[in-house]
Each structure stands twice: as structure tokens, then as C-alpha cells.
Design an enzyme around this catalytic site. Sequence first.
Site, PDB file in Angstrom:
ATOM      1  N   PRO A  78       7.123   8.874   2.104  1.00 47.96           N
ATOM      2  CA  PRO A  78       7.956  10.045   1.779  1.00 47.96           C
ATOM      3  C   PRO A  78       7.084  11.021   0.567  1.00 47.96           C
ATOM      4  CG  PRO A  78       8.784   8.041   0.760  1.00 47.96           C
ATOM      5  CD  PRO A  78       7.663   7.505   1.881  1.00 47.96           C
ATOM      6  N   ASN A  79       7.352  12.385   0.797  1.00 50.89           N
ATOM      7  CA  ASN A  79       6.923  13.135  -0.030  1.00 50.89           C
ATOM      8  C   ASN A  79       5.263  13.501   0.371  1.00 50.89           C
ATOM      9  OD1 ASN A  79       9.450  13.764  -1.345  1.00 50.89           O
ATOM     10  ND2 ASN A  79       9.045  11.693  -2.194  1.00 50.89           N
ATOM     11  N   ARG A 126       2.868  19.412  -4.495  1.00 54.17           N
ATOM     12  CA  ARG A 126       3.738  18.451  -5.256  1.00 54.17           C
ATOM     13  C   ARG A 126       2.727  17.738  -6.156  1.00 54.17           C
ATOM     14  NH1 ARG A 126       3.824  12.263  -2.994  1.00 54.17           N
ATOM     15  NH2 ARG A 126       5.152  11.501  -4.712  1.00 54.17           N
ATOM     16  N   TYR A 185      -1.806  14.638  -7.758  1.00 52.77           N
ATOM     17  CA  TYR A 185      -2.192  14.415  -6.307  1.00 52.77           C
ATOM     18  C   TYR A 185      -3.251  15.327  -5.751  1.00 52.77           C
ATOM     19  CZ  TYR A 185       1.978  11.340  -6.447  1.00 52.77           C
ATOM     20  OH  TYR A 185       2.774  10.432  -7.061  1.00 52.77           O
ATOM     21  N   ASN A 209      -0.285   4.438   2.939  1.00 51.70           N
ATOM     22  CA  ASN A 209       0.226   4.849   1.782  1.00 51.70           C
ATOM     23  C   ASN A 209       1.953   5.030   1.832  1.00 51.70           C
ATOM     24  OD1 ASN A 209       1.018   6.044  -0.652  1.00 51.70           O
ATOM     25  ND2 ASN A 209      -0.661   7.519  -0.524  1.00 51.70           N
ATOM     26  N   ALA A 227       6.701   6.184  -2.521  1.00 53.45           N
ATOM     27  CA  ALA A 227       7.636   5.411  -3.336  1.00 53.45           C
ATOM     28  C   ALA A 227       8.101   4.035  -2.759  1.00 53.45           C
ATOM     29  CB  ALA A 227       8.706   6.190  -3.487  1.00 53.45           C
ATOM     30  N   HIS A 256       6.968   0.564  -4.236  1.00 53.52           N
ATOM     31  CA  HIS A 256       7.574  -0.219  -5.301  1.00 53.52           C
ATOM     32  C   HIS A 256       9.127  -0.671  -5.061  1.00 53.52           C
ATOM     33  CE1 HIS A 256       4.309   2.310  -6.727  1.00 53.52           C
ATOM     34  NE2 HIS A 256       4.787   3.271  -6.811  1.00 53.52           N
ATOM     35  N   ASP A 265       7.754  -7.027   4.909  1.00 49.06           N
ATOM     36  CA  ASP A 265       7.996  -8.057   6.177  1.00 49.06           C
ATOM     37  C   ASP A 265       7.508  -7.446   7.406  1.00 49.06           C
ATOM     38  OD1 ASP A 265       9.464  -9.713   4.419  1.00 49.06           O
ATOM     39  OD2 ASP A 265      11.376  -9.108   4.816  1.00 49.06           O
ATOM     40  N   GLU A 277      -3.690  -0.822   1.822  1.00 50.67           N
ATOM     41  CA  GLU A 277      -3.003  -0.204   0.987  1.00 50.67           C
ATOM     42  C   GLU A 277      -3.604   0.859   0.182  1.00 50.67           C
ATOM     43  OE1 GLU A 277      -1.249  -2.374  -2.272  1.00 50.67           O
ATOM     44  OE2 GLU A 277       0.148  -0.865  -3.004  1.00 50.67           O
ATOM     45  N   HIS A 294      -3.192   4.427  -2.573  1.00 51.97           N
ATOM     46  CA  HIS A 294      -2.576   5.500  -3.294  1.00 51.97           C
ATOM     47  C   HIS A 294      -3.639   6.377  -3.664  1.00 51.97           C
ATOM     48  CE1 HIS A 294       0.952   2.686  -3.210  1.00 51.97           C
ATOM     49  NE2 HIS A 294      -0.170   1.750  -3.444  1.00 51.97           N
ATOM     50  N   ILE A 295      -3.222   7.693  -3.594  1.00 55.39           N
ATOM     51  CA  ILE A 295      -3.998   8.610  -4.200  1.00 55.39           C
ATOM     52  C   ILE A 295      -4.437   8.741  -5.465  1.00 55.39           C
ATOM     53  CG2 ILE A 295      -4.259  11.397  -4.313  1.00 55.39           C
ATOM     54  CD1 ILE A 295      -2.112  11.250  -1.828  1.00 55.39           C
ATOM     55  N   SER A 296      -3.211   8.270  -6.356  1.00 51.73           N
ATOM     56  CA  SER A 296      -3.316   8.270  -7.859  1.00 51.73           C
ATOM     57  C   SER A 296      -3.627   7.048  -8.057  1.00 51.73           C
ATOM     58  CB  SER A 296      -1.918   8.928  -8.295  1.00 51.73           C
ATOM     59  OG  SER A 296      -0.890   8.080  -7.923  1.00 51.73           O
ATOM     60  N   ARG A 327       0.011   4.646 -14.460  1.00 54.89           N
ATOM     61  CA  ARG A 327       1.174   5.399 -14.403  1.00 54.89           C
ATOM     62  C   ARG A 327       2.494   4.556 -14.860  1.00 54.89           C
ATOM     63  NH1 ARG A 327       1.634   8.740  -9.062  1.00 54.89           N
ATOM     64  NH2 ARG A 327       3.081   9.701 -10.574  1.00 54.89           N
ATOM     65  N   ARG A 339       5.952   1.773 -11.202  1.00 54.94           N
ATOM     66  CA  ARG A 339       4.667   1.896 -10.296  1.00 54.94           C
ATOM     67  C   ARG A 339       3.695   0.602 -10.354  1.00 54.94           C
ATOM     68  NH1 ARG A 339       5.534   7.293  -8.446  1.00 54.94           N
ATOM     69  NH2 ARG A 339       6.304   8.520 -10.297  1.00 54.94           N
TER      70      ARG A 339
HETATM   71  C1  DQA Z   1       1.485   7.297  -4.133  1.00 52.83           C
HETATM   72  C2  DQA Z   1       1.918   6.717  -5.789  1.00 52.83           C
HETATM   73  C3  DQA Z   1       3.468   6.195  -5.809  1.00 52.83           C
HETATM   74  O1  DQA Z   1       3.731   5.669  -6.831  1.00 52.83           O
HETATM   75  C4  DQA Z   1       4.223   7.668  -5.426  1.00 52.83           C
HETATM   76  O2  DQA Z   1       5.740   7.360  -5.290  1.00 52.83           O
HETATM   77  C5  DQA Z   1       3.862   8.250  -4.308  1.00 52.83           C
HETATM   78  C6  DQA Z   1       2.385   8.570  -3.829  1.00 52.83           C
HETATM   79  C7  DQA Z   1       0.035   7.635  -4.447  1.00 52.83           C
HETATM   80  O3  DQA Z   1      -0.496   8.002  -3.221  1.00 52.83           O
HETATM   81  O4  DQA Z   1      -0.478   7.934  -5.535  1.00 52.83           O
HETATM   82  O5  DQA Z   1       4.509   8.912  -3.661  1.00 52.83           O
HETATM   83  O6  DQA Z   1       1.569   6.127  -3.387  1.00 52.83           O
END
Ligand code: DQA
Length: 149
Positions: A9-10, A17, A22, A73, A76, A79, A86, A97, A99-101, A106, A110
Site C-alpha cells: 500500500p501507498n 508521498r 521515500y 516491499n 505497512a 508490520h 503465512d 524483503e 524497504h526503501i527507507s 524509524r 516499524r
Molecule cells: C516501507 C516502510 C514501511 O514502514 C512503510 O509503511 C511503507 C514503506 C519502505 O519501503 O521504506 O509504506 O516499506
Amino acid sequence: MKLLILNGPNLNLLGQREPGIYGAQSYADLVALIQENARRLGVEAEVRQTNHEGVLVDWIQQAYGVFDGIVINPAAYTHTSVAILDAVKAVSIPTVEVHISDVSKREDFRQVSYIRQACVKTIAGHGFQGYVEGMEYLIQLTMDNGGVR
Ligand code: DQA
């Protein structure tokens, strides 16, 4: 070799965003970077994004027997989602896995990742390049295990 690149999501709002976290590049830029590197690496990559947890579960299930590796990725859902954990366990496709950040620097909420325990590697804080590193890792892992079936 076929890789599935999943985004939660997002992430469709990249660029707009929280650019301080990001970056200024868009989701389309991310897809272009992944496809460019897939060509360079000689693999096929399918890139998808959804805002829905169940859709991610469906895509992971459907990847069984079709894809040789997954870069995800979960955003959210990282978490919160036992269902995505599963699903990855159920298909046992090597999964990275991303994550951009740098989530480790953080908020406390997270710091938990449900999916992590089912993944062969976690890459965080390397920006869009983390996806490329994830693909490279899966290619190397597959070669170490004797190549694609
Ligand atoms: C994220 C980090 C997550 O905590 C956050 O909810 C995201 C992006 C990242 O790519 O850094 O939506 O996965």
C-alpha cells in the site's frame, strides 16, 4: 528465470508521498529501474502494486510453480500481516524483503516485521536500489543452488 516484484500500500504514490523519506522518484520510475536491471541481468521481472492485503496473499499463492523468486516491499503490511508471512511460508519461493527507507531508524512500530522470518534476506534503507540488490541476491542464490529447474 522469472522474478515477481510485489509492492504494498501507498507505494503507488512514490514521488508525491513523504519525499523526504521515500525520495522524489515516482512508482513508474521504480518500475522502469527494475525492468532496466532485469534486462541487464537477463531475467524476466513482473512488477505489481496493490493497496490490498488479500491481493498480495493471492499473488504470492499464484506465484507457486510460476516464479523462481519474489522481491517484496509489503509496506505497512510488513508490520501487521501474519497472512502475508503465512503465504510466503506456504509457497516456499525464495523471497527478499525490501524497504526503501531504513526502517530500523524509524518509529518503534516499524521495528517489527512479520514477513522477515520467511525471507532469505532483508534490504532496508538503500532506496530504489534495494530492489535491484534483491533481484541480484535471488539470481546468485539460484545459481548457487544449481540454477532454475
Ligand atoms: C516501507 C516502510 C514501511 O514502514 C512503510 O509503511 C511503507 C514503506 C519502505 O519501503 O521504506 O509504506 O516499506
